[in-house]
Design a protein around this motif. Sequence first.
Motif, PDB file in Angstrom:
ATOM      1  N   PRO A   1      46.986  22.540  -4.611  1.00 39.17           N
ATOM      2  CA  PRO A   1      45.837  22.977  -5.161  1.00 39.17           C
ATOM      3  C   PRO A   1      44.597  21.986  -4.528  1.00 39.17           C
ATOM      4  CG  PRO A   1      46.991  22.268  -7.117  1.00 39.17           C
ATOM      5  CD  PRO A   1      47.975  22.255  -6.000  1.00 39.17           C
ATOM      6  N   LEU A   2      43.800  22.703  -3.902  1.00 41.02           N
ATOM      7  CA  LEU A   2      42.628  21.775  -3.118  1.00 41.02           C
ATOM      8  C   LEU A   2      41.614  21.554  -3.827  1.00 41.02           C
ATOM      9  CD1 LEU A   2      43.038  23.385   0.326  1.00 41.02           C
ATOM     10  CD2 LEU A   2      43.677  21.092  -0.202  1.00 41.02           C
ATOM     11  N   PRO A   3      40.838  20.764  -3.775  1.00 43.14           N
ATOM     12  CA  PRO A   3      39.384  20.642  -4.329  1.00 43.14           C
ATOM     13  C   PRO A   3      38.459  21.960  -3.720  1.00 43.14           C
ATOM     14  CG  PRO A   3      39.358  19.020  -2.872  1.00 43.14           C
ATOM     15  CD  PRO A   3      40.867  19.571  -2.813  1.00 43.14           C
ATOM     16  N   TRP A   4      37.449  22.338  -4.402  1.00 40.22           N
ATOM     17  CA  TRP A   4      36.607  23.558  -4.000  1.00 40.22           C
ATOM     18  C   TRP A   4      36.326  23.413  -2.647  1.00 40.22           C
ATOM     19  CZ3 TRP A   4      32.058  23.353  -2.042  1.00 40.22           C
ATOM     20  CH2 TRP A   4      31.078  22.104  -2.642  1.00 40.22           C
ATOM     21  N   TRP A   5      35.985  22.200  -2.163  1.00 38.73           N
ATOM     22  CA  TRP A   5      35.443  22.092  -0.801  1.00 38.73           C
ATOM     23  C   TRP A   5      36.600  22.397   0.374  1.00 38.73           C
ATOM     24  CZ3 TRP A   5      37.337  17.897   1.281  1.00 38.73           C
ATOM     25  CH2 TRP A   5      37.752  16.784   0.404  1.00 38.73           C
ATOM     26  N   GLY A   6      37.729  21.871  -0.067  1.00 42.09           N
ATOM     27  CA  GLY A   6      39.112  21.738   0.769  1.00 42.09           C
ATOM     28  C   GLY A   6      39.429  23.411   0.844  1.00 42.09           C
ATOM     29  N   ARG A   7      39.369  24.007  -0.418  1.00 40.88           N
ATOM     30  CA  ARG A   7      39.804  25.478  -0.303  1.00 40.88           C
ATOM     31  C   ARG A   7      38.777  26.198   0.637  1.00 40.88           C
ATOM     32  NH1 ARG A   7      39.577  25.873  -5.640  1.00 40.88           N
ATOM     33  NH2 ARG A   7      38.012  27.498  -5.736  1.00 40.88           N
ATOM     34  N   ALA A   8      37.552  25.966   0.593  1.00 38.17           N
ATOM     35  CA  ALA A   8      36.375  26.752   1.279  1.00 38.17           C
ATOM     36  C   ALA A   8      36.669  26.338   2.757  1.00 38.17           C
ATOM     37  CB  ALA A   8      35.095  26.258   0.822  1.00 38.17           C
ATOM     38  N   LEU A   9      37.015  25.128   3.152  1.00 39.10           N
ATOM     39  CA  LEU A   9      37.115  24.842   4.487  1.00 39.10           C
ATOM     40  C   LEU A   9      38.221  25.572   5.185  1.00 39.10           C
ATOM     41  CD1 LEU A   9      35.727  21.075   4.651  1.00 39.10           C
ATOM     42  CD2 LEU A   9      34.562  23.188   5.501  1.00 39.10           C
ATOM     43  N   ALA A  10      39.316  25.461   4.370  1.00 36.46           N
ATOM     44  CA  ALA A  10      40.578  25.977   4.972  1.00 36.46           C
ATOM     45  C   ALA A  10      40.511  27.532   4.918  1.00 36.46           C
ATOM     46  CB  ALA A  10      41.905  25.638   4.058  1.00 36.46           C
ATOM     47  N   GLY A  11      39.849  28.046   3.867  1.00 35.57           N
ATOM     48  CA  GLY A  11      39.643  29.646   3.968  1.00 35.57           C
ATOM     49  C   GLY A  11      38.730  29.905   4.977  1.00 35.57           C
ATOM     50  N   GLY A  12      37.591  29.124   5.051  1.00 36.78           N
ATOM     51  CA  GLY A  12      36.585  29.571   6.249  1.00 36.78           C
ATOM     52  C   GLY A  12      37.316  29.579   7.644  1.00 36.78           C
ATOM     53  N   ALA A  13      37.965  28.421   7.946  1.00 32.49           N
ATOM     54  CA  ALA A  13      38.848  28.126   8.994  1.00 32.49           C
ATOM     55  C   ALA A  13      39.699  29.621   9.452  1.00 32.49           C
ATOM     56  CB  ALA A  13      39.585  27.078   9.058  1.00 32.49           C
ATOM     57  N   LEU A  14      40.274  30.076   8.390  1.00 28.82           N
ATOM     58  CA  LEU A  14      41.124  31.184   8.401  1.00 28.82           C
ATOM     59  C   LEU A  14      40.249  32.395   8.899  1.00 28.82           C
ATOM     60  CD1 LEU A  14      44.124  31.869   8.389  1.00 28.82           C
ATOM     61  CD2 LEU A  14      43.785  32.492   6.013  1.00 28.82           C
ATOM     62  N   ALA A  15      39.218  32.471   8.179  1.00 33.03           N
ATOM     63  CA  ALA A  15      38.341  33.919   8.560  1.00 33.03           C
ATOM     64  C   ALA A  15      37.793  33.794   9.804  1.00 33.03           C
ATOM     65  CB  ALA A  15      37.240  33.796   7.474  1.00 33.03           C
ATOM     66  N   ALA A  16      37.482  32.460  10.380  1.00 36.99           N
ATOM     67  CA  ALA A  16      36.978  32.066  11.587  1.00 36.99           C
ATOM     68  C   ALA A  16      37.997  32.323  12.684  1.00 36.99           C
ATOM     69  CB  ALA A  16      36.565  30.776  11.743  1.00 36.99           C
ATOM     70  N   LEU A  17      39.410  32.034  12.325  1.00 35.48           N
ATOM     71  CA  LEU A  17      40.330  32.134  13.426  1.00 35.48           C
ATOM     72  C   LEU A  17      40.298  33.441  14.345  1.00 35.48           C
ATOM     73  CD1 LEU A  17      42.396  30.276  13.845  1.00 35.48           C
ATOM     74  CD2 LEU A  17      44.238  31.945  12.717  1.00 35.48           C
ATOM     75  N   PRO A  18      40.225  34.642  13.798  1.00 36.31           N
ATOM     76  CA  PRO A  18      40.015  35.987  14.761  1.00 36.31           C
ATOM     77  C   PRO A  18      38.852  35.736  15.691  1.00 36.31           C
ATOM     78  CG  PRO A  18      39.976  36.389  12.264  1.00 36.31           C
ATOM     79  CD  PRO A  18      40.326  35.172  12.382  1.00 36.31           C
ATOM     80  N   VAL A  19      37.741  35.331  15.026  1.00 34.21           N
ATOM     81  CA  VAL A  19      36.504  35.335  15.782  1.00 34.21           C
ATOM     82  C   VAL A  19      36.691  34.235  17.010  1.00 34.21           C
ATOM     83  CG1 VAL A  19      34.045  34.726  15.890  1.00 34.21           C
ATOM     84  CG2 VAL A  19      35.266  35.805  13.971  1.00 34.21           C
ATOM     85  N   ILE A  20      37.535  33.088  16.785  1.00 31.33           N
ATOM     86  CA  ILE A  20      37.717  31.957  17.837  1.00 31.33           C
ATOM     87  C   ILE A  20      38.406  32.877  18.865  1.00 31.33           C
ATOM     88  CG2 ILE A  20      38.599  29.899  18.356  1.00 31.33           C
ATOM     89  CD1 ILE A  20      37.711  29.035  15.440  1.00 31.33           C
ATOM     90  N   VAL A  21      39.880  33.341  18.408  1.00 28.77           N
ATOM     91  CA  VAL A  21      40.715  33.978  19.124  1.00 28.77           C
ATOM     92  C   VAL A  21      39.938  35.076  20.442  1.00 28.77           C
ATOM     93  CG1 VAL A  21      42.580  35.293  19.459  1.00 28.77           C
ATOM     94  CG2 VAL A  21      42.610  33.535  17.770  1.00 28.77           C
TER      95      VAL A  21
END
Lengths: 235, 299, 371
Positions: free
Chosen positions: C16-36
């Motif tokens: 379990p991550l704090p909310w900001w950790g979850r947000a950053l990890a989730g955001g990175a995942l969402a941004a991944l296809p864009v980056i690729v």
Amino acid sequence: MLRLETVSVQYGPVRAVRDLDLAAGAGALIALLGPNGAGKTSTIAAISGLVPATGRIMLAGEDISRLPVEDRIKRGIAVAPEGRRIFANLTVAENLRMGAALRRDATGVRQDTDRYLSLFPVLGERINQHAGTLSGGEQQMLAIARAMMSRPKVLLLDEPSLGLAPLIVARIFDFIGQLKAEGLTVILVEQNAAQAMRFADQVCVLASGRVSYRGSPADLAGADVMKLYLGDAGM
Amino acid sequence: MEYLIQQLLNALAFGAEYALIALGLAVVFSIMGLVNFAHGEVIAGAAYAVLLFAGLGFGAPLLVIGLAIAAAIIMSVALERVAFRPVRNAPVTTGLLTAFGVSIVLQNLFQLLVSPRPQAFPALNGLNVTWHLGPWAISSLQVMELAAALLAMLALSAFLGRSLLGIAMRAASRDFSTVRLMGIKANRVVAAAFVISGALAGIACVFILARRGGVTPDMGFSLVLKAFVACVIGGFGSLFGAAAGGMLLGFIEVGLLVLLPQEMGGLKDALTYVIVTMILIYRPEGLFGTRRDLGDKEF
Amino acid sequence: MKQDLDTAPAGAVAAPLPWWGRALAGGALAALPVIVIGLIVLMVAPGWVQNLTAMALINLMIVVGLQIYSGNSGIVHLGHSAFVGLGAYGMAILTTPLVMKKLSIPNAPFGLAGVELHWLPGAALALLVVGVIAWISARVIARLSGIAATIVSLAFLMVIHSVFLHWPALFKGNQGFFGIPKLIGLPELLLAACAVILIARLFRESPGGLQLRASAQDQKAADAIGIDSRALRRHAWILSALVCGLAGILFAVFSGTISPRLFFFQQVMLTLAMLILGGMASVSGAVAGAVILSLVLELIRNIESGVTIGGVTTPALLGLSGVALGMVIVLCMALRPQGLLGHREADDFLEKWRVSRTPGRNDRRDENATR
């Protein structure tokens, strides 16, 4: 007149009514009793068609369970719904006219209007007043009168005594008794068991969507069932 | 003096037009909670329809008026059947976005099927003549517009007040499911609302065509936006509020035109919206609305 | 809910991550296809594809900006393009070289005709202007809810658009504002898009974002537990405006030329359709909708301007892309009003997939699915 065969109502994962059987002949009054959440109002809504239900609902020998609300009303079902649901922004007269919406016999409608206004003189006095300005008891009278304006075969009454003074409740139940005596079939949902049993031919106690007791009011009053299913509040 | 009276008449005529369109929106909203963005395209669609008929030789003014109203009613009812029925019981936002989408589709269809450029329509120019009443010169169109709007509102209030369907519509604006318990078909009430809305759009269309002498694909949108603003000032869901809000909007616009210097005339619309927004700061529920009408009308 | 890191079953579920950790990890995942996609385009695609991708990224930022307000407050916002325009014009007015300004806006008020800022203070000042206007408009909008707020947001767009058009001394009116220094390309936009996705996720998962989403579900219940939904709506509006303003600033220094009609209905409906298609309630939905619709629209635009198949050229079909966008909105509303991704973020899908692969946890109900 009205017969329910294994009727069930399901809201998502919740089964509000389970395999309910019910039969009411002409002029019979069946009282549905039970605590909150027992499935009483859902039963009423299933008969009127406002919620989807499985099983069969027969009205005067015809299967109405697949018909939309409007067609069930047309075939002789009328509802005085929970919370009265009178049209607050319409006048008393307009409310009654809405009740007779499907009728084409203007003279008959006028006679019926006069009849209910003479039965409830207080409504006659307020005939051009907005229904939202009526007191709770007056609104309940209007709700029943409105339902009766369609000359139904079966009247579904949902908690007519809710939030009303005992004297008014007694008057409303006198009126219900009179309608029954005229041959109307009534399905009555009530928390006020004492009043409900005054005219009931049969009492059904619901609990968690199932019939937990069924019998004549005399049996119920005699037995401990009363206490068992309704608690002390039932009296 | 003459200038003042002329401007007063201007304000009344503009106000009447906004009131007609706003009423068309409010009738539908009050019954089924639908914010009908496509109402403007009904007006534009009716205009294109009479354009087509005029091209076929049916250009007599009376015929055009009848055709415009008929076309608007048909289009309004057709939109309900095709686009709005599937989202009838959905939350307000879903209906709003559907209507917005329908509006975009129609605007672009007009572009695609007719032309992105304005189409001239001179057949109704005859309605716009100048009457000389004593010392005053009065535009016949404005008088007719005011009269037509008043007549339409009187007819609407008579229908809602006396006919069974009208009473049912008023009842449905508060409690649709209990209206069904009276045995009245939901589809009938909704269709009636769209017929009325379409008829009002048709009447508005006639006057807009006569005044502008033409039609553009995006004509409806700015009109419907103003009508929405009229509804918001009047209180969303209140028919009286819509009509009054429309009238008020007419007066605000003409007032601004009179007061603003020539070179700032282009900012009239902007300032109108700013004034309207100011009104909303002090009365978020609109001038004639109640709290209940404002929020999300969920079913 | 909160588990100690030491007692969390290793490898079963993510710690379990704090909310900001979850947000950053989730955001990175969402941004991944864009980056690729962005990196592939950057490395192999020809210039015109790079340009199209850059425009798509700007639209993506606008969609994410729109999601910050609409997705969390549940209120449809139709005026966000006004902020894009304000950002773009702010940047244009502040950073365009004086030589060019002599040609375009020689009579600008407030002595702005003689101002030429470096891009960094220029962008900061433009954002500040957007922020101030957002703050003022937020005070009005936050008082309203539901439809009234939507209509006023649309009126706001009309006001700003009308000012762009009818104040030619400052905005150059109907004509294009040209001569803005072209400073950035695809790499910078890619970076900015990722940053914006992370910001939107951070807001969504923050306590305030959660409270705002709760009050959008049930205003009365939120009031009852003391959530100040008005203040939260205000914050969301301002943050959304800043993100849209940033997109506008980047657009200005990417394209070098802007005009009022770019920040009007066309853009509103395009970005709104993207958001609706992907799913308003999640940032991943906004990203998905922007990516998918950008691709589809490019195809349609080709048809629109006429295609040549075997020597036969189809006629230009002006308005076809508009019809398609409108149909996307209408069909989504009728068939899948919550959008493709519904209320889930990309990491929710990953989590669900992981849970379903873990034996004994199959019965876990997905709280996001029941609505």
